[in-house]
Write a protein that holds these residues in place. Structure first.
Motif, PDB file in Angstrom:
ATOM      1  N   THR A  40       0.856  -1.192   0.000  1.00 61.17           N
ATOM      2  CA  THR A  40       0.000   0.000   0.000  1.00 61.17           C
ATOM      3  C   THR A  40       0.886   1.233   0.000  1.00 61.17           C
ATOM      4  O   THR A  40       1.873   1.289   0.738  1.00 61.17           O
ATOM      5  N   LEU A  41       0.565   2.201  -0.845  1.00 61.78           N
ATOM      6  CA  LEU A  41       1.340   3.434  -0.920  1.00 61.78           C
ATOM      7  C   LEU A  41       0.848   4.410   0.142  1.00 61.78           C
ATOM      8  O   LEU A  41      -0.346   4.670   0.251  1.00 61.78           O
ATOM      9  N   SER A  42       1.766   4.960   0.902  1.00 62.17           N
ATOM     10  CA  SER A  42       1.367   5.890   1.957  1.00 62.17           C
ATOM     11  C   SER A  42       0.986   7.252   1.402  1.00 62.17           C
ATOM     12  O   SER A  42       0.143   7.941   1.972  1.00 62.17           O
ATOM     13  N   ALA A  43       1.578   7.639   0.276  1.00 63.55           N
ATOM     14  CA  ALA A  43       1.306   8.962  -0.289  1.00 63.55           C
ATOM     15  C   ALA A  43       0.611   8.913  -1.642  1.00 63.55           C
ATOM     16  O   ALA A  43      -0.187   9.787  -1.957  1.00 63.55           O
ATOM     17  N   GLY A  44       0.899   7.917  -2.444  1.00 63.14           N
ATOM     18  CA  GLY A  44       0.347   7.845  -3.804  1.00 63.14           C
ATOM     19  C   GLY A  44      -1.085   7.356  -3.816  1.00 63.14           C
ATOM     20  O   GLY A  44      -1.348   6.164  -4.047  1.00 63.14           O
ATOM     21  N   GLN A  45      -2.024   8.245  -3.617  1.00 62.07           N
ATOM     22  CA  GLN A  45      -3.426   7.841  -3.502  1.00 62.07           C
ATOM     23  C   GLN A  45      -4.025   7.410  -4.843  1.00 62.07           C
ATOM     24  O   GLN A  45      -5.008   6.666  -4.860  1.00 62.07           O
ATOM     25  N   THR A  46      -3.459   7.846  -5.946  1.00 62.01           N
ATOM     26  CA  THR A  46      -3.911   7.349  -7.252  1.00 62.01           C
ATOM     27  C   THR A  46      -3.708   5.836  -7.328  1.00 62.01           C
ATOM     28  O   THR A  46      -4.598   5.079  -7.730  1.00 62.01           O
ATOM     29  N   GLY A  47      -2.509   5.403  -6.901  1.00 64.75           N
ATOM     30  CA  GLY A  47      -2.219   3.980  -6.884  1.00 64.75           C
ATOM     31  C   GLY A  47      -3.124   3.232  -5.926  1.00 64.75           C
ATOM     32  O   GLY A  47      -3.580   2.121  -6.227  1.00 64.75           O
ATOM     33  N   PHE A  51      -5.438  -0.015  -6.473  1.00 68.86           N
ATOM     34  CA  PHE A  51      -5.306  -1.209  -5.640  1.00 68.86           C
ATOM     35  C   PHE A  51      -6.631  -1.546  -4.951  1.00 68.86           C
ATOM     36  O   PHE A  51      -6.980  -2.719  -4.789  1.00 68.86           O
ATOM     37  N   PHE A  52      -7.354  -0.513  -4.527  1.00 69.37           N
ATOM     38  CA  PHE A  52      -8.658  -0.730  -3.892  1.00 69.37           C
ATOM     39  C   PHE A  52      -9.620  -1.397  -4.882  1.00 69.37           C
ATOM     40  O   PHE A  52     -10.345  -2.329  -4.525  1.00 69.37           O
ATOM     41  N   ALA A  53      -9.616  -0.900  -6.109  1.00 67.43           N
ATOM     42  CA  ALA A  53     -10.499  -1.473  -7.123  1.00 67.43           C
ATOM     43  C   ALA A  53     -10.169  -2.944  -7.364  1.00 67.43           C
ATOM     44  O   ALA A  53     -11.069  -3.786  -7.494  1.00 67.43           O
ATOM     45  N   GLY A  63      -7.462  -5.930   1.943  1.00 69.72           N
ATOM     46  CA  GLY A  63      -6.859  -5.005   0.987  1.00 69.72           C
ATOM     47  C   GLY A  63      -7.707  -3.764   0.807  1.00 69.72           C
ATOM     48  O   GLY A  63      -7.181  -2.650   0.699  1.00 69.72           O
ATOM     49  N   MET A  64      -9.007  -3.938   0.774  1.00 69.76           N
ATOM     50  CA  MET A  64      -9.906  -2.790   0.652  1.00 69.76           C
ATOM     51  C   MET A  64      -9.780  -1.867   1.856  1.00 69.76           C
ATOM     52  O   MET A  64      -9.708  -0.645   1.720  1.00 69.76           O
ATOM     53  N   VAL A  65      -9.743  -2.457   3.052  1.00 71.80           N
ATOM     54  CA  VAL A  65      -9.635  -1.660   4.276  1.00 71.80           C
ATOM     55  C   VAL A  65      -8.305  -0.914   4.313  1.00 71.80           C
ATOM     56  O   VAL A  65      -8.249   0.269   4.675  1.00 71.80           O
ATOM     57  N   ASN A  66      -7.213  -1.601   3.943  1.00 68.90           N
ATOM     58  CA  ASN A  66      -5.891  -0.966   3.937  1.00 68.90           C
ATOM     59  C   ASN A  66      -5.884   0.278   3.063  1.00 68.90           C
ATOM     60  O   ASN A  66      -5.429   1.357   3.481  1.00 68.90           O
ATOM     61  N   ARG A  67      -6.384   0.147   1.835  1.00 68.02           N
ATOM     62  CA  ARG A  67      -6.324   1.259   0.872  1.00 68.02           C
ATOM     63  C   ARG A  67      -7.312   2.361   1.220  1.00 68.02           C
ATOM     64  O   ARG A  67      -6.998   3.559   1.131  1.00 68.02           O
ATOM     65  N   ALA A  68      -8.523   1.983   1.622  1.00 68.24           N
ATOM     66  CA  ALA A  68      -9.536   2.991   1.947  1.00 68.24           C
ATOM     67  C   ALA A  68      -9.140   3.801   3.175  1.00 68.24           C
ATOM     68  O   ALA A  68      -9.281   5.032   3.200  1.00 68.24           O
ATOM     69  N   SER A  69      -8.634   3.133   4.202  1.00 67.14           N
ATOM     70  CA  SER A  69      -8.232   3.843   5.419  1.00 67.14           C
ATOM     71  C   SER A  69      -7.040   4.758   5.156  1.00 67.14           C
ATOM     72  O   SER A  69      -6.951   5.851   5.732  1.00 67.14           O
TER      73      SER A  69
END
Length: 229
Positions: A40-47, A51-53, A63-69
């Motif tokens: 999971t990227l800490s700053a790259g929210q585009t990525g 990843f969430f999709a 994985g969804m929770v990691n990216r959404a949070s």
């Protein structure tokens, strides 16, 4: 790095050296979270949206929770900086905005890999968002120190205008944005190699760098306390 140059800047928050140092540290930390903390990227929210999709399509709840949070935490960090800037009536407000990411880096190096990443990466994202929103100009030009796509675009556009449009005024912008892209990339590469040996504790190096940056920035502000920043 020549920190003396930062000390002599009239507008320390817009120093090229400061911008490159912050961008380097972001590349370093973002690579750490991707490799060590659940891709999971800490700053790259585009990525993270991509990843969430992918996680959604594959019914990967964690994985969804990691990216959404992480996305939510990054947004919260940006909002908080806006509030701090409004209520802290001091030229030193940016120093306070770097404290969270420094503290977060110090703590997370102790946290084992068994702890779920949705407790860890969002905290880092929150701190990087505060850093990103607090320092947003390099020599008067807007930039991003937490990710590099926008800097790459601005560098390419400025170089095109310089070479093909004969617009000599674009040279400084082209050089600055080019160095920002390089700084992020070098930070990411060094982080990847260091993680072969330090693994989870690699993030301490990012925190130490940010602490040094904050100290020298504070000293520079003290020297230039009557300057507009």
């Amino acid at each position: 790095m020549n920190f003396k140059k930062l000390l002599d800047e009239k507008k320390p928050s817009e120093s090229r050296l400061l911008a490159l140092s912050l961008t380097f540290s972001s590349g370093f930390i973002d690579t750490y979270t991707y490799i060590q903390r659940g891709h999971t990227l800490s700053a790259g929210q585009t990525g993270n949206i991509v990843f969430f999709a992918n996680s959604l399509a594959n019914h990967n709840i964690q994985g969804m929770v990691n990216r959404a949070s992480t996305f939510i935490a990054f947004t919260a960090g940006l909002v908080l900086v806006g509030a701090l800037h409004k209520f802290i009536k001091s030229n030193y407000w940016r120093i306070f905005c770097l404290f969270p990411i420094i503290l977060i880096c110090a703590v997370i190096g102790f946290i084992p890999s068994s702890v779920p990443n949705y407790y860890i990466v969002p905290a880092i994202a929150f701190g990087l968002a505060m850093q990103n929103a607090s320092f947003s100009k390099i020599e008067g030009m807007g930039y991003n120190n937490a990710f590099t796509t926008g800097n790459l675009k601005k560098s390419a556009v400025a170089w095109s205008a310089y070479f093909f449009g004969a617009d000599k005024s674009q040279h400084t912008a082209a050089v600055n944005y080019m160095w920002l892209v390089i700084a992020f990339a070098v930070g990411a590469i060094i982080s990847a190699f260091v993680q072969k040996y330090w693994v989870l504790k690699t993030i301490w190096l990012g925190g130490i760098l940010l602490l040094l940056i904050n100290i020298f920035y504070m000293i520079s502000l003290h020297k230039r306390k009557n300057s507009l920043i």
